[in-house]
Design an enzyme around this catalytic site. Structure first.
Site, PDB file in Angstrom:
ATOM      1  N   LYS A  84     -17.515  36.807  19.235  1.00  0.00           N
ATOM      2  CA  LYS A  84     -18.307  35.605  19.347  1.00  0.00           C
ATOM      3  C   LYS A  84     -19.378  35.755  20.417  1.00  0.00           C
ATOM      4  O   LYS A  84     -20.315  34.978  20.508  1.00  0.00           O
ATOM      5  CB  LYS A  84     -17.399  34.419  19.731  1.00  0.00           C
ATOM      6  CG  LYS A  84     -16.218  34.193  18.815  1.00  0.00           C
ATOM      7  CD  LYS A  84     -15.273  33.164  19.449  1.00  0.00           C
ATOM      8  CE  LYS A  84     -13.928  33.244  18.762  1.00  0.00           C
ATOM      9  NZ  LYS A  84     -12.942  32.399  19.458  1.00  0.00           N
ATOM     10  N   GLU A 106     -25.334  42.934  20.482  1.00  0.00           N
ATOM     11  CA  GLU A 106     -24.126  42.781  21.305  1.00  0.00           C
ATOM     12  C   GLU A 106     -24.446  42.019  22.587  1.00  0.00           C
ATOM     13  O   GLU A 106     -25.593  41.965  23.020  1.00  0.00           O
ATOM     14  CB  GLU A 106     -23.596  44.163  21.689  1.00  0.00           C
ATOM     15  CG  GLU A 106     -22.240  44.545  21.166  1.00  0.00           C
ATOM     16  CD  GLU A 106     -21.069  43.640  21.499  1.00  0.00           C
ATOM     17  OE1 GLU A 106     -21.231  42.460  21.858  1.00  0.00           O
ATOM     18  OE2 GLU A 106     -19.944  44.140  21.390  1.00  0.00           O
ATOM     19  N   ASP A 127     -19.619  47.724  28.150  1.00  0.00           N
ATOM     20  CA  ASP A 127     -18.904  48.052  29.393  1.00  0.00           C
ATOM     21  C   ASP A 127     -18.528  49.524  29.327  1.00  0.00           C
ATOM     22  O   ASP A 127     -19.268  50.394  29.771  1.00  0.00           O
ATOM     23  CB  ASP A 127     -17.689  47.137  29.518  1.00  0.00           C
ATOM     24  CG  ASP A 127     -16.899  47.372  30.796  1.00  0.00           C
ATOM     25  OD1 ASP A 127     -17.327  48.211  31.609  1.00  0.00           O
ATOM     26  OD2 ASP A 127     -15.851  46.733  30.985  1.00  0.00           O
ATOM     27  N   PHE A 146     -16.944  41.365  36.462  1.00  0.00           N
ATOM     28  CA  PHE A 146     -16.618  40.612  35.259  1.00  0.00           C
ATOM     29  C   PHE A 146     -17.520  39.377  35.208  1.00  0.00           C
ATOM     30  O   PHE A 146     -17.463  38.521  36.077  1.00  0.00           O
ATOM     31  CB  PHE A 146     -15.144  40.204  35.235  1.00  0.00           C
ATOM     32  CG  PHE A 146     -14.736  39.639  33.909  1.00  0.00           C
ATOM     33  CD1 PHE A 146     -14.495  40.480  32.834  1.00  0.00           C
ATOM     34  CD2 PHE A 146     -14.646  38.264  33.720  1.00  0.00           C
ATOM     35  CE1 PHE A 146     -14.150  39.965  31.584  1.00  0.00           C
ATOM     36  CE2 PHE A 146     -14.299  37.735  32.477  1.00  0.00           C
ATOM     37  CZ  PHE A 146     -14.057  38.594  31.414  1.00  0.00           C
ATOM     38  N   VAL A 147     -18.375  39.341  34.183  1.00  0.00           N
ATOM     39  CA  VAL A 147     -19.351  38.250  34.088  1.00  0.00           C
ATOM     40  C   VAL A 147     -19.020  37.324  32.912  1.00  0.00           C
ATOM     41  O   VAL A 147     -18.361  37.728  31.952  1.00  0.00           O
ATOM     42  CB  VAL A 147     -20.794  38.785  33.945  1.00  0.00           C
ATOM     43  CG1 VAL A 147     -21.235  39.501  35.212  1.00  0.00           C
ATOM     44  CG2 VAL A 147     -20.938  39.699  32.725  1.00  0.00           C
ATOM     45  N   ASP A 175     -17.128  35.034  27.556  1.00  0.00           N
ATOM     46  CA  ASP A 175     -16.085  34.088  27.944  1.00  0.00           C
ATOM     47  C   ASP A 175     -15.082  34.660  28.927  1.00  0.00           C
ATOM     48  O   ASP A 175     -15.017  35.870  29.151  1.00  0.00           O
ATOM     49  CB  ASP A 175     -15.298  33.648  26.696  1.00  0.00           C
ATOM     50  CG  ASP A 175     -14.321  34.737  26.222  1.00  0.00           C
ATOM     51  OD1 ASP A 175     -14.754  35.898  26.105  1.00  0.00           O
ATOM     52  OD2 ASP A 175     -13.136  34.429  26.005  1.00  0.00           O
ATOM     53  N   ARG A 183     -18.569  30.205  27.711  1.00  0.00           N
ATOM     54  CA  ARG A 183     -19.558  30.740  26.762  1.00  0.00           C
ATOM     55  C   ARG A 183     -20.838  29.913  26.761  1.00  0.00           C
ATOM     56  O   ARG A 183     -21.911  30.418  26.476  1.00  0.00           O
ATOM     57  CB  ARG A 183     -18.999  30.745  25.336  1.00  0.00           C
ATOM     58  CG  ARG A 183     -17.862  31.730  25.105  1.00  0.00           C
ATOM     59  CD  ARG A 183     -17.605  31.854  23.603  1.00  0.00           C
ATOM     60  NE  ARG A 183     -16.321  32.453  23.279  1.00  0.00           N
ATOM     61  CZ  ARG A 183     -16.078  33.769  23.237  1.00  0.00           C
ATOM     62  NH1 ARG A 183     -17.038  34.623  23.518  1.00  0.00           N
ATOM     63  NH2 ARG A 183     -14.883  34.225  22.927  1.00  0.00           N
TER      64      ARG A 183
HETATM   65  P1  5GP Z   1     -16.365  47.965  25.941  1.00  0.00           P
HETATM   66  O1  5GP Z   1     -15.652  48.467  24.723  1.00  0.00           O
HETATM   67  O2  5GP Z   1     -17.840  48.321  25.976  1.00  0.00           O
HETATM   68  O3  5GP Z   1     -15.668  48.334  27.205  1.00  0.00           O
HETATM   69  O4  5GP Z   1     -16.206  46.391  25.946  1.00  0.00           O
HETATM   70  C1  5GP Z   1     -16.926  45.589  25.141  1.00  0.00           C
HETATM   71  C2  5GP Z   1     -16.357  44.197  25.076  1.00  0.00           C
HETATM   72  O5  5GP Z   1     -15.545  43.883  26.223  1.00  0.00           O
HETATM   73  C3  5GP Z   1     -17.486  43.209  25.097  1.00  0.00           C
HETATM   74  O6  5GP Z   1     -17.980  42.961  23.802  1.00  0.00           O
HETATM   75  C4  5GP Z   1     -16.832  42.009  25.720  1.00  0.00           C
HETATM   76  O7  5GP Z   1     -16.159  41.281  24.727  1.00  0.00           O
HETATM   77  C5  5GP Z   1     -15.814  42.583  26.671  1.00  0.00           C
HETATM   78  N1  5GP Z   1     -16.355  42.661  28.048  1.00  0.00           N
HETATM   79  C6  5GP Z   1     -16.698  43.770  28.742  1.00  0.00           C
HETATM   80  N2  5GP Z   1     -17.156  43.446  29.965  1.00  0.00           N
HETATM   81  C7  5GP Z   1     -17.101  42.090  30.048  1.00  0.00           C
HETATM   82  C8  5GP Z   1     -17.458  41.141  31.070  1.00  0.00           C
HETATM   83  O8  5GP Z   1     -17.922  41.449  32.176  1.00  0.00           O
HETATM   84  N3  5GP Z   1     -17.267  39.830  30.773  1.00  0.00           N
HETATM   85  C9  5GP Z   1     -16.750  39.405  29.577  1.00  0.00           C
HETATM   86  N4  5GP Z   1     -16.618  38.097  29.410  1.00  0.00           N
HETATM   87  N5  5GP Z   1     -16.416  40.267  28.588  1.00  0.00           N
HETATM   88  C10 5GP Z   1     -16.587  41.591  28.821  1.00  0.00           C
END
Ligand code: 5GP
Length: 183
Positions: free
Chosen positions: A47, A103, A107, A156-157, A163, A169
């Site tokens: 979402k 996206e 992260d 963590f944002v 969310d 959100r």
């Molecule tokens: P990745 O696979 O790149 O580590 O993580 C991607 C997903 O992790 C993002 O689409 C998101 O849902 C979640 N995510 C990663 N970092 C953050 C953050 O700082 N805040 C939030 N709310 N979600 C995050």
């Protein structure tokens, strides 16, 4: 929602609403140029990418189609694991299509690396990635993100689609969630 950050669970503002709008408009110009004369399908990741998709797509001065996927990357709390499950799949076949994945944040990049290769395996002609936010760890995974809104620190944002336990959100900016909320 435009919360005054004092007295809330938000520690600091990382990107303001005005900065987001200005940057998405710049990225829209770049995408228009790159895809001039070509059909374009934007695929949003539910979402979190809803706000980015809404504002980015409206900045584009051209026709686009949109589709959506929902994926869950297994992991606990605030960490991603790279094991991805499709919760909602695309409505249409994407064979031969030129795709830009929209996206909210990269992260570790594990989710997007998986998604990109999944879409390529369905016969898309091209698959590029647009993300509003990117954290430094994304550099460690070999996923090529063509369009990046903002590089942000490893915090963590929340807000603007992102969310914590389904809340925040609807903040119209990106902020750092106070540590006491999840530690
Ligand atoms: P990745 O696979 O790149 O580590 O993580 C991607 C997903 O992790 C993002 O689409 C998101 O849902 C979640 N995510 C990663 N970092 C953050 C953050 O700082 N805040 C939030 N709310 N979600 C995050």
């Amino acid at each position: 929602m435009n919360l005054n950050t004092s007295g809330t669970d938000i520690e600091s503002v990382v990107v303001t609403q005005d900065q987001i709008q200005a940057r998405l408009a710049e990225l829209a110009v770049q995408v228009e140029k790159d895809y001039a004369g070509r059909d374009l399908l934007l695929i949003g990741v539910l979402k979190g990418a809803v706000m980015t998709m809404a504002d980015f797509s409206r900045s584009l001065q051209r026709h686009v189609e949109m589709d959506w996927m929902a994926v869950s990357s297994y992991g606990s709390g605030t960490k991603s694991s790279g094991v991805v499950r499709i919760l909602k799949d695309l409505d249409r076949d994407i064979t031969g299509r030129e795709v830009v994945i929209v996206e909210d944040i990269v992260d570790t990049g594990l989710t997007l690396a998986w998604l990109k290769s999944n879409l390529e395996s369905r016969g898309a002609k091209s698959v590029e990635i647009l993300t509003l936010l990117r954290k430094p760890d994304a550099a460690k995974v070999s996923v090529d993100v063509k369009y990046v809104g903002f590089d942000i620190p490893t915090e963590f944002v929340v807000g603007y689609g992102l969310d914590f336990n389904e809340k925040y959100r609807n903040l119209d900016f990106i902020g750092v969630l106070a540590k006491h909320m999840y530690s």
